[in-house]
Design a protein around this motif. Structure first.
Motif, PDB file in Angstrom:
ATOM      1  N   GLU A  28      38.113  14.005 -25.954  1.00  0.00           N
ATOM      2  CA  GLU A  28      37.840  15.144 -25.077  1.00  0.00           C
ATOM      3  C   GLU A  28      36.463  15.006 -24.441  1.00  0.00           C
ATOM      4  OE1 GLU A  28      37.697  20.024 -25.151  1.00  0.00           O
ATOM      5  OE2 GLU A  28      37.695  18.943 -27.033  1.00  0.00           O
ATOM      6  N   LEU A  29      35.484  14.542 -25.204  1.00  0.00           N
ATOM      7  CA  LEU A  29      34.143  14.370 -24.671  1.00  0.00           C
ATOM      8  C   LEU A  29      34.143  13.355 -23.534  1.00  0.00           C
ATOM      9  CD1 LEU A  29      31.157  14.947 -24.630  1.00  0.00           C
ATOM     10  CD2 LEU A  29      30.870  13.295 -26.486  1.00  0.00           C
ATOM     11  N   GLN A  30      34.811  12.224 -23.712  1.00  0.00           N
ATOM     12  CA  GLN A  30      34.857  11.229 -22.639  1.00  0.00           C
ATOM     13  C   GLN A  30      35.578  11.780 -21.413  1.00  0.00           C
ATOM     14  OE1 GLN A  30      33.209   8.103 -22.450  1.00  0.00           O
ATOM     15  NE2 GLN A  30      33.721   8.653 -20.349  1.00  0.00           N
ATOM     16  N   SER A  31      36.612  12.573 -21.619  1.00  0.00           N
ATOM     17  CA  SER A  31      37.302  13.194 -20.486  1.00  0.00           C
ATOM     18  C   SER A  31      36.365  14.115 -19.711  1.00  0.00           C
ATOM     19  CB  SER A  31      38.515  13.991 -20.971  1.00  0.00           C
ATOM     20  OG  SER A  31      39.491  13.134 -21.488  1.00  0.00           O
ATOM     21  N   LEU A  32      35.564  14.885 -20.428  1.00  0.00           N
ATOM     22  CA  LEU A  32      34.604  15.772 -19.777  1.00  0.00           C
ATOM     23  C   LEU A  32      33.535  14.975 -19.038  1.00  0.00           C
ATOM     24  CD1 LEU A  32      34.184  18.454 -22.579  1.00  0.00           C
ATOM     25  CD2 LEU A  32      35.338  18.742 -20.371  1.00  0.00           C
ATOM     26  N   LEU A  33      33.079  13.881 -19.630  1.00  0.00           N
ATOM     27  CA  LEU A  33      32.085  13.033 -18.957  1.00  0.00           C
ATOM     28  C   LEU A  33      32.676  12.405 -17.691  1.00  0.00           C
ATOM     29  CD1 LEU A  33      30.435  11.318 -22.040  1.00  0.00           C
ATOM     30  CD2 LEU A  33      29.427  13.081 -20.565  1.00  0.00           C
ATOM     31  N   ASP A  34      33.967  12.093 -17.716  1.00  0.00           N
ATOM     32  CA  ASP A  34      34.634  11.571 -16.519  1.00  0.00           C
ATOM     33  C   ASP A  34      34.658  12.624 -15.411  1.00  0.00           C
ATOM     34  OD1 ASP A  34      35.048   9.187 -17.871  1.00  0.00           O
ATOM     35  OD2 ASP A  34      37.145   9.662 -18.383  1.00  0.00           O
ATOM     36  N   GLY A  36      32.881  12.415 -11.770  1.00  0.00           N
ATOM     37  CA  GLY A  36      33.597  12.691 -10.529  1.00  0.00           C
ATOM     38  C   GLY A  36      32.838  13.663  -9.630  1.00  0.00           C
ATOM     39  N   TYR A  37      32.321  14.730 -10.210  1.00  0.00           N
ATOM     40  CA  TYR A  37      31.516  15.676  -9.434  1.00  0.00           C
ATOM     41  C   TYR A  37      30.267  14.990  -8.896  1.00  0.00           C
ATOM     42  CZ  TYR A  37      34.172  19.886 -10.505  1.00  0.00           C
ATOM     43  OH  TYR A  37      35.148  20.839 -10.556  1.00  0.00           O
ATOM     44  N   GLY A  38      29.656  14.134  -9.712  1.00  0.00           N
ATOM     45  CA  GLY A  38      28.475  13.406  -9.259  1.00  0.00           C
ATOM     46  C   GLY A  38      28.776  12.547  -8.047  1.00  0.00           C
ATOM     47  N   ARG A  39      29.898  11.850  -8.073  1.00  0.00           N
ATOM     48  CA  ARG A  39      30.276  11.022  -6.927  1.00  0.00           C
ATOM     49  C   ARG A  39      30.579  11.886  -5.707  1.00  0.00           C
ATOM     50  NH1 ARG A  39      34.994   8.429  -8.664  1.00  0.00           N
ATOM     51  NH2 ARG A  39      34.731   9.191 -10.766  1.00  0.00           N
ATOM     52  N   ARG A  59      23.524  10.891  -8.928  1.00  0.00           N
ATOM     53  CA  ARG A  59      23.600   9.762  -9.848  1.00  0.00           C
ATOM     54  C   ARG A  59      23.044  10.173 -11.205  1.00  0.00           C
ATOM     55  NH1 ARG A  59      21.976   4.423  -6.409  1.00  0.00           N
ATOM     56  NH2 ARG A  59      23.491   4.764  -4.757  1.00  0.00           N
ATOM     57  N   PHE A  60      23.722   9.734 -12.251  1.00  0.00           N
ATOM     58  CA  PHE A  60      23.279  10.036 -13.607  1.00  0.00           C
ATOM     59  C   PHE A  60      22.620   8.790 -14.183  1.00  0.00           C
ATOM     60  CE2 PHE A  60      26.753  12.913 -12.718  1.00  0.00           C
ATOM     61  CZ  PHE A  60      26.182  14.123 -13.071  1.00  0.00           C
ATOM     62  N   SER A  61      21.443   8.955 -14.703  1.00  0.00           N
ATOM     63  CA  SER A  61      20.688   7.847 -15.273  1.00  0.00           C
ATOM     64  C   SER A  61      20.994   7.717 -16.761  1.00  0.00           C
ATOM     65  CB  SER A  61      19.186   8.089 -15.080  1.00  0.00           C
ATOM     66  OG  SER A  61      18.444   7.179 -15.851  1.00  0.00           O
ATOM     67  N   SER A  62      21.399   6.529 -17.179  1.00  0.00           N
ATOM     68  CA  SER A  62      21.647   6.319 -18.610  1.00  0.00           C
ATOM     69  C   SER A  62      20.337   6.320 -19.389  1.00  0.00           C
ATOM     70  CB  SER A  62      22.408   5.010 -18.836  1.00  0.00           C
ATOM     71  OG  SER A  62      21.678   3.919 -18.327  1.00  0.00           O
ATOM     72  N   GLU A  69      34.441   8.023 -35.909  1.00  0.00           N
ATOM     73  CA  GLU A  69      33.716   8.150 -34.645  1.00  0.00           C
ATOM     74  C   GLU A  69      32.394   7.396 -34.653  1.00  0.00           C
ATOM     75  OE1 GLU A  69      35.092  12.623 -33.372  1.00  0.00           O
ATOM     76  OE2 GLU A  69      33.413  12.388 -34.719  1.00  0.00           O
ATOM     77  N   SER A  70      32.073   6.717 -35.743  1.00  0.00           N
ATOM     78  CA  SER A  70      30.752   6.093 -35.879  1.00  0.00           C
ATOM     79  C   SER A  70      30.498   4.990 -34.863  1.00  0.00           C
ATOM     80  CB  SER A  70      30.548   5.558 -37.292  1.00  0.00           C
ATOM     81  OG  SER A  70      31.497   4.556 -37.584  1.00  0.00           O
ATOM     82  N   ASN A  71      31.532   4.352 -34.344  1.00  0.00           N
ATOM     83  CA  ASN A  71      31.350   3.283 -33.364  1.00  0.00           C
ATOM     84  C   ASN A  71      31.734   3.701 -31.949  1.00  0.00           C
ATOM     85  OD1 ASN A  71      30.481   1.396 -35.298  1.00  0.00           O
ATOM     86  ND2 ASN A  71      32.590   0.984 -35.869  1.00  0.00           N
ATOM     87  N   ALA A  72      31.905   4.991 -31.744  1.00  0.00           N
ATOM     88  CA  ALA A  72      32.316   5.481 -30.426  1.00  0.00           C
ATOM     89  C   ALA A  72      31.215   5.240 -29.396  1.00  0.00           C
ATOM     90  CB  ALA A  72      32.648   6.963 -30.501  1.00  0.00           C
ATOM     91  N   VAL A  73      31.640   4.952 -28.180  1.00  0.00           N
ATOM     92  CA  VAL A  73      30.731   4.739 -27.060  1.00  0.00           C
ATOM     93  C   VAL A  73      31.178   5.671 -25.938  1.00  0.00           C
ATOM     94  CG1 VAL A  73      29.962   3.068 -25.338  1.00  0.00           C
ATOM     95  CG2 VAL A  73      30.382   2.321 -27.684  1.00  0.00           C
ATOM     96  N   TRP A  74      30.214   6.357 -25.335  1.00  0.00           N
ATOM     97  CA  TRP A  74      30.522   7.255 -24.229  1.00  0.00           C
ATOM     98  C   TRP A  74      29.846   6.755 -22.977  1.00  0.00           C
ATOM     99  CZ3 TRP A  74      29.507   9.053 -29.143  1.00  0.00           C
ATOM    100  CH2 TRP A  74      30.562   9.718 -29.765  1.00  0.00           C
ATOM    101  N   GLU A  75      30.513   6.971 -21.850  1.00  0.00           N
ATOM    102  CA  GLU A  75      30.002   6.488 -20.583  1.00  0.00           C
ATOM    103  C   GLU A  75      30.128   7.555 -19.502  1.00  0.00           C
ATOM    104  OE1 GLU A  75      32.601   3.184 -19.948  1.00  0.00           O
ATOM    105  OE2 GLU A  75      31.271   1.802 -21.013  1.00  0.00           O
ATOM    106  N   ILE A  76      29.167   7.525 -18.590  1.00  0.00           N
ATOM    107  CA  ILE A  76      29.281   8.271 -17.332  1.00  0.00           C
ATOM    108  C   ILE A  76      29.390   7.195 -16.272  1.00  0.00           C
ATOM    109  CG2 ILE A  76      28.136   9.742 -15.662  1.00  0.00           C
ATOM    110  CD1 ILE A  76      26.913  11.307 -17.853  1.00  0.00           C
ATOM    111  N   GLY A  77      30.557   7.101 -15.661  1.00  0.00           N
ATOM    112  CA  GLY A  77      30.801   6.002 -14.727  1.00  0.00           C
ATOM    113  C   GLY A  77      30.776   4.691 -15.490  1.00  0.00           C
TER     114      GLY A  77
END
Length: 59
Positions: free
Chosen positions: A9-15, A19-22, A27-30, A44-52
């Motif tokens: 769910e978190l990755q879906s929200l970040l997606d 989308g709104y950013g684009r 632009r979102f800075s990592s 979840e200990s190895n989970a990775v989240w991304e924005i774009g």
């Protein structure tokens, strides 16, 4: 701030945020955007989240 109870769910929200950013030319800075994890489960200990294409670091 984006909050979620699951990694998927978190990755879906970040997606959605990406989308709104684009759409609005934001632009979102990592380097400036961080994750804080509360009550993480072992699977979840190895989970990775991304924005774009930018992976978010944990604070």
């Amino acid at each position: 701030m984006v909050m979620s109870e699951s990694t998927d769910e978190l990755q879906s929200l970040l997606d959605v945020v990406d989308g709104y950013g684009r759409d609005f030319v934001v632009r979102f800075s990592s380097e400036k955007s961080k994750m804080t994890i509360v009550n993480r489960s072992e699977d979840e200990s190895n989970a990775v989240w991304e924005i774009g294409e930018n992976e978010l670091n944990q604070a």
